[in-house]
Design a protein around this motif. Sequence first.
Motif, PDB file in Angstrom:
ATOM      1  N   VAL A  75      14.406  -3.453   8.715  1.00 30.48           N
ATOM      2  CA  VAL A  75      14.567  -4.862   8.368  1.00 30.48           C
ATOM      3  C   VAL A  75      13.803  -5.115   7.078  1.00 30.48           C
ATOM      4  N   TYR A  76      14.271  -6.077   6.322  1.00 39.28           N
ATOM      5  CA  TYR A  76      13.535  -6.500   5.140  1.00 39.28           C
ATOM      6  C   TYR A  76      12.322  -7.301   5.594  1.00 39.28           C
ATOM      7  N   LEU A  77      11.204  -7.031   4.994  1.00 33.84           N
ATOM      8  CA  LEU A  77       9.993  -7.804   5.266  1.00 33.84           C
ATOM      9  C   LEU A  77       9.644  -8.552   3.990  1.00 33.84           C
ATOM     10  N   TYR A  78       9.415  -9.828   4.100  1.00 33.14           N
ATOM     11  CA  TYR A  78       9.042 -10.551   2.896  1.00 33.14           C
ATOM     12  C   TYR A  78       8.089 -11.698   3.200  1.00 33.14           C
ATOM     13  N   PRO A  79       7.193 -11.923   2.251  1.00 31.96           N
ATOM     14  CA  PRO A  79       6.283 -13.058   2.390  1.00 31.96           C
ATOM     15  C   PRO A  79       7.060 -14.340   2.148  1.00 31.96           C
ATOM     16  N   LYS A  80       6.783 -15.308   2.956  1.00 32.38           N
ATOM     17  CA  LYS A  80       7.531 -16.562   2.842  1.00 32.38           C
ATOM     18  C   LYS A  80       6.815 -17.593   1.981  1.00 32.38           C
ATOM     19  N   THR A  81       5.564 -17.794   2.196  1.00 33.02           N
ATOM     20  CA  THR A  81       4.840 -18.828   1.464  1.00 33.02           C
ATOM     21  C   THR A  81       3.411 -18.386   1.186  1.00 33.02           C
ATOM     22  N   PHE A  82       3.208 -17.556   0.196  1.00 34.11           N
ATOM     23  CA  PHE A  82       1.844 -17.163  -0.155  1.00 34.11           C
ATOM     24  C   PHE A  82       1.265 -18.178  -1.130  1.00 34.11           C
ATOM     25  N   ASN A  83       0.067 -18.610  -0.853  1.00 28.49           N
ATOM     26  CA  ASN A  83      -0.579 -19.673  -1.606  1.00 28.49           C
ATOM     27  C   ASN A  83      -1.176 -19.122  -2.898  1.00 28.49           C
ATOM     28  N   ASP A  84      -0.550 -19.418  -4.018  1.00 30.21           N
ATOM     29  CA  ASP A  84      -1.028 -18.902  -5.309  1.00 30.21           C
ATOM     30  C   ASP A  84      -2.315 -19.585  -5.779  1.00 30.21           C
ATOM     31  N   GLN A  85      -2.686 -20.674  -5.137  1.00 32.46           N
ATOM     32  CA  GLN A  85      -3.960 -21.314  -5.472  1.00 32.46           C
ATOM     33  C   GLN A  85      -5.133 -20.546  -4.875  1.00 32.46           C
ATOM     34  N   LEU A  86      -4.882 -19.804  -3.819  1.00 28.41           N
ATOM     35  CA  LEU A  86      -5.933 -19.047  -3.147  1.00 28.41           C
ATOM     36  C   LEU A  86      -5.882 -17.554  -3.457  1.00 28.41           C
ATOM     37  N   ARG A  87      -4.812 -17.101  -4.095  1.00 23.00           N
ATOM     38  CA  ARG A  87      -4.643 -15.677  -4.389  1.00 23.00           C
ATOM     39  C   ARG A  87      -4.350 -15.515  -5.881  1.00 23.00           C
ATOM     40  N   HIS A  88      -5.180 -14.779  -6.550  1.00 22.95           N
ATOM     41  CA  HIS A  88      -5.021 -14.541  -7.982  1.00 22.95           C
ATOM     42  C   HIS A  88      -3.691 -13.831  -8.226  1.00 22.95           C
ATOM     43  N   GLY A  89      -2.903 -14.311  -9.172  1.00 24.04           N
ATOM     44  CA  GLY A  89      -1.550 -13.820  -9.415  1.00 24.04           C
ATOM     45  C   GLY A  89      -1.417 -12.306  -9.540  1.00 24.04           C
ATOM     46  N   PRO A  90      -2.162 -11.660 -10.454  1.00 24.31           N
ATOM     47  CA  PRO A  90      -2.038 -10.198 -10.593  1.00 24.31           C
ATOM     48  C   PRO A  90      -2.455  -9.450  -9.322  1.00 24.31           C
ATOM     49  N   LEU A  91      -3.465  -9.942  -8.622  1.00 21.40           N
ATOM     50  CA  LEU A  91      -3.881  -9.292  -7.382  1.00 21.40           C
ATOM     51  C   LEU A  91      -2.810  -9.469  -6.304  1.00 21.40           C
ATOM     52  N   LEU A  92      -2.191 -10.628  -6.248  1.00 20.37           N
ATOM     53  CA  LEU A  92      -1.100 -10.870  -5.316  1.00 20.37           C
ATOM     54  C   LEU A  92       0.054  -9.910  -5.591  1.00 20.37           C
ATOM     55  N   ALA A  93       0.419  -9.763  -6.863  1.00 18.54           N
ATOM     56  CA  ALA A  93       1.501  -8.847  -7.235  1.00 18.54           C
ATOM     57  C   ALA A  93       1.159  -7.409  -6.863  1.00 18.54           C
ATOM     58  N   LYS A  94      -0.061  -7.003  -7.116  1.00 15.34           N
ATOM     59  CA  LYS A  94      -0.493  -5.640  -6.795  1.00 15.34           C
ATOM     60  C   LYS A  94      -0.465  -5.405  -5.293  1.00 15.34           C
ATOM     61  N   ALA A  95      -0.956  -6.357  -4.518  1.00 14.42           N
ATOM     62  CA  ALA A  95      -0.976  -6.210  -3.065  1.00 14.42           C
ATOM     63  C   ALA A  95       0.449  -6.097  -2.504  1.00 14.42           C
ATOM     64  N   LEU A  96       1.354  -6.907  -3.005  1.00 12.93           N
ATOM     65  CA  LEU A  96       2.738  -6.838  -2.535  1.00 12.93           C
ATOM     66  C   LEU A  96       3.413  -5.545  -2.976  1.00 12.93           C
ATOM     67  N   ALA A  97       3.122  -5.081  -4.180  1.00 12.04           N
ATOM     68  CA  ALA A  97       3.676  -3.804  -4.638  1.00 12.04           C
ATOM     69  C   ALA A  97       3.166  -2.660  -3.769  1.00 12.04           C
ATOM     70  N   GLN A  98       1.891  -2.697  -3.412  1.00 13.76           N
ATOM     71  CA  GLN A  98       1.335  -1.659  -2.556  1.00 13.76           C
ATOM     72  C   GLN A  98       1.941  -1.709  -1.157  1.00 13.76           C
ATOM     73  N   LEU A  99       2.139  -2.899  -0.627  1.00  9.76           N
ATOM     74  CA  LEU A  99       2.773  -3.041   0.679  1.00  9.76           C
ATOM     75  C   LEU A  99       4.192  -2.484   0.635  1.00  9.76           C
ATOM     76  N   ASP A 100       4.911  -2.766  -0.438  1.00 17.28           N
ATOM     77  CA  ASP A 100       6.258  -2.224  -0.615  1.00 17.28           C
ATOM     78  C   ASP A 100       6.215  -0.701  -0.633  1.00 17.28           C
ATOM     79  N   HIS A 101       5.236  -0.144  -1.318  1.00 18.56           N
ATOM     80  CA  HIS A 101       5.107   1.302  -1.427  1.00 18.56           C
ATOM     81  C   HIS A 101       4.786   1.957  -0.077  1.00 18.56           C
ATOM     82  N   VAL A 102       3.777   1.460   0.625  1.00 16.36           N
ATOM     83  CA  VAL A 102       3.366   2.099   1.875  1.00 16.36           C
ATOM     84  C   VAL A 102       4.393   1.897   3.001  1.00 16.36           C
ATOM     85  N   SER A 103       5.218   0.858   2.894  1.00 15.32           N
ATOM     86  CA  SER A 103       6.216   0.615   3.926  1.00 15.32           C
ATOM     87  C   SER A 103       7.529   1.341   3.658  1.00 15.32           C
TER      88      SER A 103
END
Length: 106
Positions: A75-103
């Motif tokens: 199944v596709y897994l995707y974040p629905k509503t990540f709060n960009d005010q609480l998560r720094h943009g580049p770190l958010l992108a890196k975390a999601l890229a890593q999740l994509d990689h390990v999954s």
Amino acid sequence: MEFAVNVPVCAGSSEYSTLAFCEELEWAKQRDYAVAVEELGFDGLAVPDHIMAGAGPTTEGFSTLAGLAGATDDVYLYPKTFNDQLRHGPLLAKALAQLDHVSGGG
């Protein structure tokens, strides 16, 4: 057309709760729910990221997605509503890229 289902991440009877009248939220129930949704033939699982919602416990979005990646197969897994005010943009992108990689991506 593809269909996805929202995985509950909060409990408690509140206007913001996705599990109204349920005071507890356990990982085993989230996992079993996601596996059942996959077995029913849905295409994806969406995980909202609310720091606090509902009157009961709330699970964290990235951790929930990572756990679901290990519990599901196709199944596709995707974040629905990540709060960009609480998560720094580049770190958010890196975390999601890593999740994509390990999954195994998708």
